[in-house]
Design a protein around this motif. Structure first.
Motif, short mmCIF file in Angstrom:
data_model
loop_
_atom_site.label_atom_id
_atom_site.label_comp_id
_atom_site.label_asym_id
_atom_site.label_seq_id
_atom_site.Cartn_x
_atom_site.Cartn_y
_atom_site.Cartn_z
N PHE A 112 0.79 -1.23 0.00
CA PHE A 112 0.00 0.00 0.00
C PHE A 112 0.83 1.28 0.00
N PRO A 113 1.97 1.34 0.69
CA PRO A 113 2.80 2.55 0.54
C PRO A 113 3.25 2.76 -0.92
N LYS A 114 3.61 1.68 -1.59
CA LYS A 114 4.03 1.77 -2.99
C LYS A 114 2.84 2.21 -3.87
N ILE A 115 1.67 1.67 -3.59
CA ILE A 115 0.46 2.03 -4.35
C ILE A 115 0.14 3.51 -4.16
N ARG A 116 0.28 4.00 -2.92
CA ARG A 116 0.05 5.43 -2.67
C ARG A 116 1.08 6.28 -3.40
N GLU A 117 2.32 5.81 -3.48
CA GLU A 117 3.36 6.53 -4.20
C GLU A 117 3.04 6.61 -5.70
N ILE A 118 2.58 5.51 -6.27
CA ILE A 118 2.18 5.50 -7.68
C ILE A 118 1.02 6.47 -7.89
N ALA A 119 0.05 6.45 -6.99
CA ALA A 119 -1.09 7.37 -7.09
C ALA A 119 -0.63 8.82 -7.02
N SER A 120 0.36 9.09 -6.18
CA SER A 120 0.90 10.44 -6.06
C SER A 120 1.55 10.89 -7.36
N ILE A 121 2.28 10.00 -7.99
CA ILE A 121 2.91 10.32 -9.28
C ILE A 121 1.84 10.62 -10.33
N ILE A 122 0.81 9.79 -10.36
CA ILE A 122 -0.28 10.01 -11.32
C ILE A 122 -0.98 11.33 -11.02
N HIS A 123 -1.14 11.64 -9.74
CA HIS A 123 -1.76 12.91 -9.35
C HIS A 123 -0.92 14.09 -9.87
N ARG A 124 0.39 13.99 -9.75
CA ARG A 124 1.26 15.06 -10.27
C ARG A 124 1.13 15.18 -11.79
N MET A 125 1.07 14.06 -12.48
CA MET A 125 0.87 14.10 -13.94
C MET A 125 -0.44 14.80 -14.27
N HIS A 126 -1.47 14.45 -13.53
CA HIS A 126 -2.79 15.04 -13.73
C HIS A 126 -2.74 16.55 -13.51
N GLY A 127 -1.99 16.96 -12.49
CA GLY A 127 -1.83 18.38 -12.20
C GLY A 127 -1.12 19.15 -13.30
N MET A 128 -0.35 18.44 -14.12
CA MET A 128 0.32 19.07 -15.26
C MET A 128 -0.57 19.08 -16.50
N GLY A 129 -1.80 18.59 -16.35
CA GLY A 129 -2.73 18.59 -17.48
C GLY A 129 -2.71 17.34 -18.34
N VAL A 130 -2.07 16.29 -17.87
CA VAL A 130 -1.99 15.05 -18.64
C VAL A 130 -3.23 14.20 -18.38
N GLU A 131 -3.98 13.91 -19.44
CA GLU A 131 -5.13 13.03 -19.34
C GLU A 131 -4.60 11.60 -19.29
N THR A 132 -5.15 10.80 -18.36
CA THR A 132 -4.53 9.51 -18.07
C THR A 132 -5.52 8.35 -18.08
N GLY A 133 -5.13 7.30 -18.81
CA GLY A 133 -5.78 6.01 -18.75
C GLY A 133 -4.76 5.02 -18.23
N ILE A 134 -5.21 4.02 -17.50
CA ILE A 134 -4.29 3.06 -16.89
C ILE A 134 -4.79 1.64 -17.15
N VAL A 135 -3.90 0.79 -17.62
CA VAL A 135 -4.15 -0.64 -17.74
C VAL A 135 -3.26 -1.31 -16.70
N ILE A 136 -3.83 -2.20 -15.92
CA ILE A 136 -3.05 -2.87 -14.87
C ILE A 136 -3.11 -4.38 -15.08
N GLY A 137 -1.96 -5.02 -15.02
CA GLY A 137 -1.90 -6.47 -15.10
C GLY A 137 -2.30 -7.09 -13.77
N ALA A 138 -2.20 -8.41 -13.70
CA ALA A 138 -2.63 -9.12 -12.49
C ALA A 138 -1.54 -10.04 -11.94
#
Length: 128
Positions: free
Chosen positions: A25-51
């Motif tokens: 979960f700390p790693k997942i929160r870190e990934i979410a934080s990076i995506i949040h920063r991308m979003h803040g720069m105006g980057v529209e984001t789609g995500i595909v996640i493997g299993a």
């Protein structure tokens, strides 16, 4: 200024796990934080996640399973990972939508390309 206006990010399920747990979960929160920063720069984001953190498809003991059953289990694992990441994104303050080609309307929306584009244009992160 961003170089990319829209990205489709592919995350391995392995990227979400720790040495001993299915989810780090700390790693997942870190990934979410990076995506949040991308979003803040105006980057529209789609995500595909493997299993890969949950199910290894047709490898190991599952190699003797019916291929369709093994693939279906992988698709379920993908949705589980998308739900986990969507929760982390929402907790970081973003709007996130999970879409699946497999009908699971209690958990996520059915995939529709036009609707996915609409959500992305509305500044929502879409997880597939």
């Amino acid at each position: 200024m961003t170089v990319y206006h829209r990205v489709l990010l592919k995350l391995s399920g392995e990227a979400l796990k720790s040495e001993k747990d299915l989810f780090d979960f700390p790693k997942i929160r870190e990934i979410a934080s990076i995506i949040h920063r991308m979003h803040g720069m105006g980057v529209e984001t789609g995500i595909v996640i493997g299993a890969g953190n949950i199910w290894r498809g047709r490898q190991g003991p599952s190699a003797s399973m019916d291929a369709v059953t093994a693939d279906q289990m992988g698709m379920l694992g993908t949705v589980i990972n998308c739900l986990c990441m969507a929760d982390a994104l929402r907790r970081s303050g973003l709007k996130a939508v999970v879409m699946s080609a497999v009908d699971m309307d209690r958990f996520c929306e059915p995939f529709n390309a036009m609707k996915a584009r609409e959500y992305i244009a509305e500044k929502k992160v879409v997880l597939f």
